[in-house]
Design an enzyme around this catalytic site. Sequence first.
Site, mmCIF file in Angstrom:
data_model
loop_
_atom_site.group_PDB
_atom_site.id
_atom_site.type_symbol
_atom_site.label_atom_id
_atom_site.label_comp_id
_atom_site.label_asym_id
_atom_site.label_seq_id
_atom_site.Cartn_x
_atom_site.Cartn_y
_atom_site.Cartn_z
ATOM 1 N N ASP A 1 46.674 24.761 46.498
ATOM 2 C CA ASP A 1 47.101 23.502 47.098
ATOM 3 C C ASP A 1 47.805 23.751 48.434
ATOM 4 O OD1 ASP A 1 47.498 20.794 47.311
ATOM 5 O OD2 ASP A 1 49.209 20.723 45.950
ATOM 6 N N LEU B 1 36.185 42.321 38.225
ATOM 7 C CA LEU B 1 36.891 41.048 38.087
ATOM 8 C C LEU B 1 35.910 39.896 37.894
ATOM 9 C CD1 LEU B 1 39.545 39.342 38.384
ATOM 10 C CD2 LEU B 1 39.069 39.297 40.843
ATOM 11 N N HIS C 1 41.251 24.179 55.549
ATOM 12 C CA HIS C 1 40.298 24.577 54.520
ATOM 13 C C HIS C 1 39.673 25.937 54.846
ATOM 14 C CE1 HIS C 1 40.842 20.871 52.452
ATOM 15 N NE2 HIS C 1 40.279 20.122 53.387
#
Length: 232
Positions: free
Chosen positions: A17, A128, A34
């Site tokens: 956020d 991962l 962004h």
Amino acid sequence: MSDLLNPPPQHVAIIMDGNGRWAQHRALPRSAGHREGAAAVRRTIEAAAKMGTRYLTLYAFSTENWSRPPEEIDTLMDLLEKTLDEYQQNADKQDLRILISGSRDKLNARILAKMDRLVRSTAQNKGLTVNLALNYGARQELVAAVNRWLATRPAQPCTLQDLAAHLYQPQLPDPELLIRTSGEQRLSNFLLWQCAYSELYFTPVLWPDFNGQELQKAVLDYRRRQRRFGGI
């Protein structure tokens, strides 16, 4: 260290956020925030892999995000495509396994094809696991899980185990640690089932400024907590 009560978390979930506020503070368009947020994703994936984290779930785009202005959604979808292309090129080098959780509704065919190709091509990677929560809403996930259960066992009651088995990614363990950046302190319809007993960590750092050091701070805070799971 004697004050560490828990091993490092296997599964970390992050509500990313603050992209818009990061840009606003710098008098930049939201698109710049962004783009910087995408760079923070790359840093965080690298840091999580180095720490030995096994699963990383990132809240990339919520079902509620469709209410944003059309031009911002276009920017986000364009960035999503570029990110999928980047992962397609680099995931094998990093031994990443990519999963995508969320509804396929409203996503165009080109994006869906790239998503499916990426998931298929990285399925055998052993490093991962990055689970991208894309067009994701936790309430919608629960409704979808119930409907999938009813489609197979309409006459039987649904148990906790049954519902868990019909979530988007039932093979993943629940996150031990949930991080939210930007100072907001709410779940925003993210992993409501899976985070029932997750430790919550809120930081004022805006997502584009998040890095490996911030991730380590969150993990260290988690490791110092006493987890009781309803017991003493």
